[in-house]
Design an enzyme around this catalytic site. Structure first.
Site, PDB file in Angstrom:
ATOM      1  N   THR A 173       0.949  -1.291  -0.148  1.00 62.05           N
ATOM      2  CA  THR A 173      -0.086   0.143   0.143  1.00 62.05           C
ATOM      3  C   THR A 173       0.872   1.184  -0.045  1.00 62.05           C
ATOM      4  O   THR A 173       2.076   1.231   0.632  1.00 62.05           O
ATOM      5  CB  THR A 173      -0.845   0.048   1.304  1.00 62.05           C
ATOM      6  OG1 THR A 173      -1.881  -1.179   1.190  1.00 62.05           O
ATOM      7  CG2 THR A 173      -1.601   1.358   1.514  1.00 62.05           C
ATOM      8  N   ARG A 230     -14.004  -7.398  -0.259  1.00 65.71           N
ATOM      9  CA  ARG A 230     -13.292  -6.867   1.336  1.00 65.71           C
ATOM     10  C   ARG A 230     -12.814  -5.546   1.150  1.00 65.71           C
ATOM     11  O   ARG A 230     -12.403  -5.165  -0.032  1.00 65.71           O
ATOM     12  CB  ARG A 230     -12.170  -8.009   1.553  1.00 65.71           C
ATOM     13  CG  ARG A 230     -11.231  -7.612   2.760  1.00 65.71           C
ATOM     14  CD  ARG A 230     -10.384  -6.746   2.273  1.00 65.71           C
ATOM     15  NE  ARG A 230      -9.330  -6.732   3.627  1.00 65.71           N
ATOM     16  CZ  ARG A 230      -8.344  -5.686   3.576  1.00 65.71           C
ATOM     17  NH1 ARG A 230      -8.140  -5.303   2.690  1.00 65.71           N
ATOM     18  NH2 ARG A 230      -7.449  -5.668   4.572  1.00 65.71           N
ATOM     19  N   GLY A 243     -10.599  -2.759   3.034  1.00 64.99           N
ATOM     20  CA  GLY A 243      -9.551  -2.505   4.041  1.00 64.99           C
ATOM     21  C   GLY A 243      -9.817  -1.301   5.162  1.00 64.99           C
ATOM     22  O   GLY A 243     -10.673  -0.583   4.939  1.00 64.99           O
ATOM     23  N   ASP A 244      -8.437  -0.936   5.528  1.00 60.43           N
ATOM     24  CA  ASP A 244      -8.220   0.154   6.575  1.00 60.43           C
ATOM     25  C   ASP A 244      -8.167   1.428   5.725  1.00 60.43           C
ATOM     26  O   ASP A 244      -8.544   2.631   6.489  1.00 60.43           O
ATOM     27  CB  ASP A 244      -7.479  -0.168   7.533  1.00 60.43           C
ATOM     28  CG  ASP A 244      -5.998  -0.398   6.865  1.00 60.43           C
ATOM     29  OD1 ASP A 244      -5.675  -1.040   5.719  1.00 60.43           O
ATOM     30  OD2 ASP A 244      -4.908   0.327   7.376  1.00 60.43           O
ATOM     31  N   THR A 265      -0.117   1.008   6.695  1.00 59.82           N
ATOM     32  CA  THR A 265      -0.071   0.025   6.077  1.00 59.82           C
ATOM     33  C   THR A 265       0.337  -1.250   6.895  1.00 59.82           C
ATOM     34  O   THR A 265       1.094  -1.338   7.695  1.00 59.82           O
ATOM     35  CB  THR A 265       1.159   0.153   4.745  1.00 59.82           C
ATOM     36  OG1 THR A 265       1.283  -1.296   3.926  1.00 59.82           O
ATOM     37  CG2 THR A 265       2.659   0.235   5.622  1.00 59.82           C
ATOM     38  N   GLY A 272      -4.988  -4.534   7.141  1.00 57.64           N
ATOM     39  CA  GLY A 272      -5.965  -3.712   7.559  1.00 57.64           C
ATOM     40  C   GLY A 272      -6.876  -3.964   8.710  1.00 57.64           C
ATOM     41  O   GLY A 272      -7.323  -3.228   9.388  1.00 57.64           O
TER      42      GLY A 272
END
Ligand code: ASP
Length: 222
Positions: free
Chosen positions: A131, A159, A161-162, A182, A185
């Site tokens: 990331t 899905r 992520g953060d 990174t 997540g």
């Protein structure tokens, strides 16, 4: 002489366009061999933020995250709606094939092989992550943060992520800090990591170094 916000967007665009990072061109493949991208940007001066999640046709997701922020009406757009928003606003769109590289395809094959043996956790960082993010402080003292990602290799379809979750993988607040995260997540979402670091600085008076160390090196591995 520019703004922190312009700087983080410009930096992330360069990395999205580079094949070596897991964002934009070079993004990780999901389990179905496709790409779903997440990105966010946040202005530490105003606490305005914009994000896109699960987008499939946007060349530079961080640019559209900025556009979402500029809309003023909403913070997070996902999936088809976000792709349509980008198209309607004139952002560059690309076919899915633009995001894939031979190296990422190889990583997907490796991850699937490990998963088939029940050893997905043995994958190394390069196989899974990559990331990109940027934080900046401009001459006026304003902070900004931006993050962009393809998620992790072989992630389930759908899905998120953060990275596009404000306070988890991306956060900026002039009063405290600017953060772009990174790694896996899910841990960052559960700990609301970026905001937690900011809150420790604000409420406990901790230094950035101490707050980050406590969360990332002590709490996160628990
Ligand atoms: N944090 C990203 C995610 O979970 C992955 C990464 O950092 O490489 O989507």
């Amino acid at each position: 002489g520019g703004t922190a916000l312009d700087a983080v967007e410009a930096a992330v665009v360069v990395m999205e366009d580079a094949a070596v990072f897991n964002a934009g061109h070079g993004a990780a493949f999901n389990a179905a061999g496709g790409h779903e991208l997440d990105a966010a940007i946040m202005d530490g001066r105003t606490l305005e933020a914009g994000a896109v999640a699960g987008v499939t046709t946007i060349r530079n997701p961080v640019r559209v995250a900025r556009g979402v922020m500029a809309s003023g009406d909403f913070v997070l757009l996902q999936g088809d709606g976000a792709d349509a928003f980008a198209k309607a606003k004139g952002y560059e769109t690309v076919p899915q094939s633009y995001f894939g590289t031979d190296q990422r395809r190889q990583m997907l094959a490796e991850m699937k092989a490990l998963a088939a043996k029940g050893q997905a956790e043995r994958a190394n960082e390069a196989q899974k992550h990559g990331t990109v993010g940027a934080v900046a402080r401009d001459r006026h003292g304003n902070l900004a943060a931006a993050t962009s990602t393809g998620g992790y290799t072989n992630k389930p379809v759908g899905r998120i992520g953060d990275s596009p979750i404000v306070g988890a993988g991306t956060y900026a607040n002039n009063a405290t800090c600017a953060i772009s995260a990174t790694s896996k997540g899910e841990f960052f979402i559960r700990k609301v990591l970026a905001h937690e670091i900011s809150a420790r600085i604000a409420y406990l008076g901790q230094s950035l170094e101490r707050a980050t160390n406590d969360i990332v090196m002590v709490e996160l591995p628990e």
